[in-house]
Write an enzyme that holds these catalytic residues in place. Structure first.
Site, short mmCIF file in Angstrom:
data_model
loop_
_atom_site.label_atom_id
_atom_site.label_comp_id
_atom_site.label_asym_id
_atom_site.label_seq_id
_atom_site.Cartn_x
_atom_site.Cartn_y
_atom_site.Cartn_z
CE LYS A 108 -6.43 1.50 -0.05
NZ LYS A 108 -7.58 2.38 -0.37
CD GLU A 112 -0.84 -0.42 5.93
OE1 GLU A 112 -0.05 -1.38 5.95
OE2 GLU A 112 -1.11 0.22 4.89
CB SER A 156 -9.70 5.53 -6.59
OG SER A 156 -10.54 6.26 -5.71
#
Ligand SMILES: *Cc1c(COP(=O)(O)O)cnc(C)c1O
Length: 394
Positions: free
Chosen positions: A88, A110, A377
């Site tokens: 991310k 968010e 990930s």
């Protein structure tokens, strides 16, 4: 209706938003087109990715796990090694640097499980930007450690108590804030979702994953993979690693969704198993909805995959049969989490474990000599409490 095809991925995507959001979306599109091609911007982003976040990430041969599942040659793209523990940060750094160059001083974002909030708060601390994170009241209670980390990093965390009090409502609040403050504020959206230009921009910030992996795999295995496998929440890590392979038709692209407690309404988050196209958060894409168009509840053991919509870019690859999608259930994820940790010495995020669980279940689909690239990930430290609560570990 005449469509602006620039804003679509085949039949999917677009920008279905209230008039109030058209000006900030257009401004963002202009800004991204200008800055992302500017050598000075590219240089600053590359410096942050290399010297702050830890790129390039390693490629690791998962020989013991492959052997244990009698599978093909598996190579892991190690996004778990990045700062804040997941892919991310690639997107958070890209968007926040862009916002800063565009003259914005304030970021809203968010978050569901808190991973995107954490990446954004970290980036804002580094770049000297004011940071506001919207998070559902229920999620704040479930993810207290991430909330504490975000506050420590200087972010304000705002509790959202409408509707289900989770991610969907946090997105609504972020858009509302942005619409009212866009002169000073950028909305840093956390996956390849939302109205145009977000999905394209987020993919552009994550395609580095696939570009690095393709080069590393050529060096380590001497070839391109026969398949690329990634878990799919919104679709950002999947689109990031798929990106350089989309044109290579001999490379299979496989997305793994959350099968939760099984494919029954409200018990899973597998949009291509039980979903149909519709509009959510500004984008036309596959969603989990009932026959009246009401968004369904979702469930997954992994918070990062627990969302009712999927990237319009993936809906397009699905309809064109260029990518194929499977769902794995919570219990398969828990089993694979144990096996993988013990055999490889890596504790994987529950999200990433979905991709590994697919490999375990479907090992027989592959030849022993096949080379399969799996996107790891993120790391699993954040998930230990969830697993403890399931009384699996003492
Ligand atoms: C958030 C998250 C995901 C899901 O998001 P995508 O946009 O689908 O990549 C997957 N893995 C990890 C580790 C995450 O934190």
């Amino acid at each position: 209706m005449k469509r602006n095809h620039r804003k679509y991925f085949g039949n999917f995507g677009g920008a279905f938003v209230p008039e109030l959001l058209m000006a900030p979306l257009n401004e963002l599109d202009e800004g991204r087109k200008y800055f992302l091609n500017l050598p000075s911007f590219k240089k600053q982003l590359q410096d942050l990715l290399e010297n702050f976040a830890g790129r390039p990430t390693s490629l690791t041969a998962a020989t013991s796990f492959s052997k244990a599942i009698k599978g093909p040659r598996i190579f892991l793209k190690r996004e778990d090694l990045l700062h804040t523990g997941a892919h991310k940060i690639n997107n958070a750094l890209g968007q926040c640097l862009l916002a800063k160059e565009m003259g914005k001083t304030r970021i809203v974002a968010e978050t569901g499980a808190g991973q995107h909030g954490l990446a954004t708060a970290t980036t804002c601390a580094k770049l000297g930007l004011e940071c506001h994170i919207y998070m559902g009241e229920v999620d704040i209670q479930r993810q207290l450690v991430n909330v504490q980390k975000m506050r420590l990093l200087g972010a304000s965390v705002h509790s959202v108590s409408s509707g289900d009090k989770t991610l969907k409502e946090a997105v609504n609040e972020s858009m509302r804030d942005w619409a009212h403050h866009y002169e000073t504020t950028h909305y840093c959206l956390g996956s390849a979702l939302g109205p145009y230009p977000y999905p394209q921009m987020v993919i552009d910030f994550h395609k580095i994953i696939g570009i690095e992996a393709k080069r590393q795999l050529k060096k380590m295995a001497g070839q391109d993979p026969s398949a690329v496998v990634a878990c799919v929440g919104g679709g950002s890590n999947a689109m990031g690693i798929f990106h350089p392979f989309i044109k290579d038709n001999q490379v299979a692209l496989i997305g793994v969704e959350a099968g939760g407690r099984g494919i029954k309404a409200n018990e899973h988050a597998a949009r291509f198993q039980g979903g149909s196209p519709g509009v959510l958060h500004g984008s036309y894409t596959y969603l989990l909805q009932d026959k009246w168009g009401q968004i369904q509840h979702t469930h997954s053991i992994s918070a990062g995959l627990d969302y009712p919509a999927i990237s319009p870019a993936l809906s397009d690859l699905y309809e064109k049969k260029r990518a194929h999608f499977f769902a794995v259930e919570d219990h398969e994820v828990i089993e694979t989490f144990d096996l993988f940790s013990k055999t490889e010495g890596i504790i994987p995020a529950l999200e990433s474990t979905h991709a590994l669980a697919y490999m375990k279940r479907e090992a027989k689909r592959f030849k022993k000599t096949d080379v399969v690239l799996v996107n790891l990930s993120g790391r699993g430290d954040k998930d230990l409490e969830t697993l403890f609560k399931l009384r699996k570990y003492v």
